[in-house]
Design a protein around this motif. Structure first.
Motif, PDB file in Angstrom:
ATOM      1  N   ALA A  71       0.825  -1.206   0.000  1.00 33.34           N
ATOM      2  CA  ALA A  71       0.000   0.000   0.000  1.00 33.34           C
ATOM      3  C   ALA A  71       0.859   1.256   0.000  1.00 33.34           C
ATOM      4  CB  ALA A  71      -0.934  -0.007   1.212  1.00 33.34           C
TER       5      ALA A  71
ATOM      6  N   VAL B 149      -6.172   0.826  -0.866  1.00 40.18           N
ATOM      7  CA  VAL B 149      -6.623  -0.190   0.093  1.00 40.18           C
ATOM      8  C   VAL B 149      -7.394  -1.294  -0.624  1.00 40.18           C
ATOM      9  CG1 VAL B 149      -8.155  -0.642   2.051  1.00 40.18           C
ATOM     10  CG2 VAL B 149      -6.639   1.340   2.084  1.00 40.18           C
TER      11      VAL B 149
ATOM     12  N   THR C 188      -5.042  -3.450  -2.499  1.00 37.60           N
ATOM     13  CA  THR C 188      -4.257  -4.277  -1.577  1.00 37.60           C
ATOM     14  C   THR C 188      -5.069  -5.479  -1.102  1.00 37.60           C
ATOM     15  OG1 THR C 188      -3.067  -2.302  -0.822  1.00 37.60           O
ATOM     16  CG2 THR C 188      -2.926  -4.272   0.562  1.00 37.60           C
TER      17      THR C 188
ATOM     18  N   GLY D 268      -3.187  -2.790   4.718  1.00 35.89           N
ATOM     19  CA  GLY D 268      -3.412  -1.873   3.603  1.00 35.89           C
ATOM     20  C   GLY D 268      -3.856  -0.507   4.081  1.00 35.89           C
TER      21      GLY D 268
ATOM     22  N   ALA E  15      -1.650   2.898   3.503  1.00 30.48           N
ATOM     23  CA  ALA E  15      -2.221   4.034   2.781  1.00 30.48           C
ATOM     24  C   ALA E  15      -2.252   5.273   3.669  1.00 30.48           C
ATOM     25  CB  ALA E  15      -3.616   3.694   2.280  1.00 30.48           C
TER      26      ALA E  15
END
Length: 233
Positions: free
Chosen positions: A115, A143, A146, A201, A205
């Protein structure tokens, strides 16, 4: 610039020292595991995979004698960390079996790394005007991607356990079952992996958004866009 002497003008002293340490450690580990095996002496395939990973990561700089650095230092550090945790720790040293929650750790860290790399790429596209989106939307897209990557991994684990673990490939890799863990059955392990993939994820992020905004508060941009931009532009 060389494998053991990264270009100090393109990275901070901390990045340079970490890069040198990881490169040397993984090179030595790859050679040692290839010759002697890992935890049980039968994991030589992972030594080969470590060396192959190092070749792929460093091939552009090697073949152009340092004139081209296709992988920014931030991304190379992440990729080397992934090789360290997965191929050296999880596979060659058998930490998936030896440490009860190592599988959970890896299903959190790998999506986090992926991510974070994804945020580097989408921010670069945004910075160069190729993508119009808020940072929240960028993070949401990364996300979701991922989570999709985690689903692909789970399908790969199921395929290996069902069709390959008891065959020639399984013999090479030690016939280890990939689904299930010392603390969970296969179904619980799979569902828990999905949850930890998602958590990783989200954190990766969010970390990317934080780094972007931290640089913007300084009146700057996330410098990784300069290096990534050389690749995608």
């Amino acid at each position: 610039m060389s494998y053991l002497n990264p270009d100090k003008d393109k990275m901070s002293p901390l990045q340079r020292n970490l890069l040198r340490l990881l490169r040397v450690f993984l090179l030595v580990s790859g050679v040692y595991i290839l010759i002697f095996g890992g935890a049980n002496g039968a994991e030589r395939i992972f030594g080969l995979l470590i060396l192959v990973a190092l070749v792929i990561i460093n091939a552009p700089a090697f073949f152009t004698r340092g004139r081209l650095r296709a992988i920014p230092v931030e991304i190379e550090l992440i990729l080397l960390a992934m090789v360290l945790f997965e191929l050296v720790g999880g596979d060659a040293l058998g930490l998936y079996v030896r440490i009860p929650f190592y599988d959970n750790f890896m299903h959190f860290m790998l999506p986090l790394f992926i991510a974070l790399i994804g945020m580097m790429v989408v921010y670069t596209m945004y910075f160069y005007g190729k993508l119009q989106a808020s940072y929240g939307v960028m993070a949401f897209i990364i996300v979701i991607m991922t989570i999709g990557f985690g689903a692909i991994l789970e399908m790969g684990e199921y395929t290996y356990d069902t069709y390959l673990a008891d065959g020639p490939i399984g013999t090479i890799t030690g016939n280890t079952q990939m689904q299930g863990s010392p603390t969970q059955g296969p179904l619980d392990d799979t569902m828990n992996d999905f949850f930890t993939d998602t958590a990783g994820g989200i954190v990766g992020a969010a970390l990317g958004v934080w780094l972007i905004r931290r640089n913007e508060k300084k009146g700057e941009h996330w410098k990784v866009a300069d290096e990534v931009g050389k690749i995608i532009n």
